[in-house]
Scaffold this motif. Sequence first.
Motif, PDB file in Angstrom:
ATOM      1  N   ALA A 225       7.680  -0.872   6.410  1.00 38.71           N
ATOM      2  CA  ALA A 225       6.458  -0.541   7.139  1.00 38.71           C
ATOM      3  C   ALA A 225       5.247  -0.545   6.213  1.00 38.71           C
ATOM      4  CB  ALA A 225       6.599   0.822   7.815  1.00 38.71           C
ATOM      5  N   ALA A 226       5.434   0.025   5.015  1.00 38.21           N
ATOM      6  CA  ALA A 226       4.315   0.125   4.082  1.00 38.21           C
ATOM      7  C   ALA A 226       3.816  -1.245   3.654  1.00 38.21           C
ATOM      8  CB  ALA A 226       4.731   0.949   2.858  1.00 38.21           C
ATOM      9  N   PHE A 227       4.743  -2.114   3.249  1.00 40.12           N
ATOM     10  CA  PHE A 227       4.321  -3.387   2.659  1.00 40.12           C
ATOM     11  C   PHE A 227       4.369  -4.561   3.627  1.00 40.12           C
ATOM     12  CE2 PHE A 227       5.068  -0.694  -0.928  1.00 40.12           C
ATOM     13  CZ  PHE A 227       4.032  -1.026  -1.779  1.00 40.12           C
ATOM     14  N   GLY A 228       5.134  -4.447   4.689  1.00 38.54           N
ATOM     15  CA  GLY A 228       5.144  -5.520   5.677  1.00 38.54           C
ATOM     16  C   GLY A 228       4.050  -5.376   6.711  1.00 38.54           C
ATOM     17  N   PHE A 229       3.650  -4.128   7.023  1.00 38.52           N
ATOM     18  CA  PHE A 229       2.637  -3.896   8.058  1.00 38.52           C
ATOM     19  C   PHE A 229       1.349  -3.313   7.496  1.00 38.52           C
ATOM     20  CE2 PHE A 229       0.515  -1.417  11.345  1.00 38.52           C
ATOM     21  CZ  PHE A 229       0.449  -2.323  12.391  1.00 38.52           C
ATOM     22  N   ASN A 230       1.436  -2.226   6.754  1.00 41.64           N
ATOM     23  CA  ASN A 230       0.231  -1.497   6.345  1.00 41.64           C
ATOM     24  C   ASN A 230      -0.594  -2.222   5.296  1.00 41.64           C
ATOM     25  OD1 ASN A 230       1.139   0.572   8.026  1.00 41.64           O
ATOM     26  ND2 ASN A 230       2.015   1.747   6.350  1.00 41.64           N
ATOM     27  N   VAL A 231       0.051  -2.667   4.223  1.00 37.90           N
ATOM     28  CA  VAL A 231      -0.706  -3.231   3.104  1.00 37.90           C
ATOM     29  C   VAL A 231      -1.498  -4.478   3.505  1.00 37.90           C
ATOM     30  CG1 VAL A 231      -0.531  -4.285   0.811  1.00 37.90           C
ATOM     31  CG2 VAL A 231       0.725  -2.193   1.321  1.00 37.90           C
TER      32      VAL A 231
END
Length: 270
Positions: A225-231
């Motif tokens: 979620a952090a690196f696939g969506f948020n970042v």
Amino acid sequence: MSAFRVNVDDGASLHVRLLDADPSIKNKPLLIALHGAPGFSDHREPENSFGFLQSQYRILVYDARGSGISDLKQPYTNERWIADVEALRSESHPMAGAEKIVLAGGSYGGFLALTYALAFPSHLLCLILRDTFAWGSRGMMNVLKQILTSTRLKVNPDRQLRLWAGYLRDKQDFEDVYTEIAPLYSPDLPDEVGETIDGKYTSLKFEGANKKQDGRRFHAATQDAAFGFNVPRYDVRAGLKDIATPTLVVVGRHDLITPLEYSIELKKAF
């Protein structure tokens, strides 16, 4: 030092530690320090970084939701993570609360600190930003470039793609990929050599290189979620000029993950 759980508004329970060398000193400012690498890092990183300040501040560190031993309750979005910071700041939690806080964030924690500063400027005394940047996609692509071009690493490119694009297969995939890149986060020195600021020598081994001994918990869904969506959606450059909070920007001159130029850009933007 005290450890306790805080239940936030959606029912998630966060593991919190409050460091206070002398609780008899009343009205010490509250410093909330945010760890990086959601799903991989935990409260120990900021505790090690900021614990030395506990004689002057109440230092609050915690495992973000989806990390460490806090609840694995989604959503894992920047908006939800800063709402959790606000819950910890809130005076409705007397162990943790304060009207205004010092907010410190390193790496991904810096993303959240900047996002919080834009959302809740009136709740800040000051900001501390360590090894971070304001534009997610560029920073993430730089990390991938460093990994794939490093002569120190032997990595599986497909596994690295899964890490940074946000579709890890499972917990074991997450463990394996971080084991591959661990040397990138450590100095290019013999294990026994590492000069500290007082002139003495100590080991500078990467903390996460031995995952079994350091008890780290890997939560692949949080990382995804952090690196696939948020970042890829994180870009606060336009808002930096509106942050009036006194801010300290700190970075290592030879940092490969968050190069010096990124911190210089932050400094110039304020």
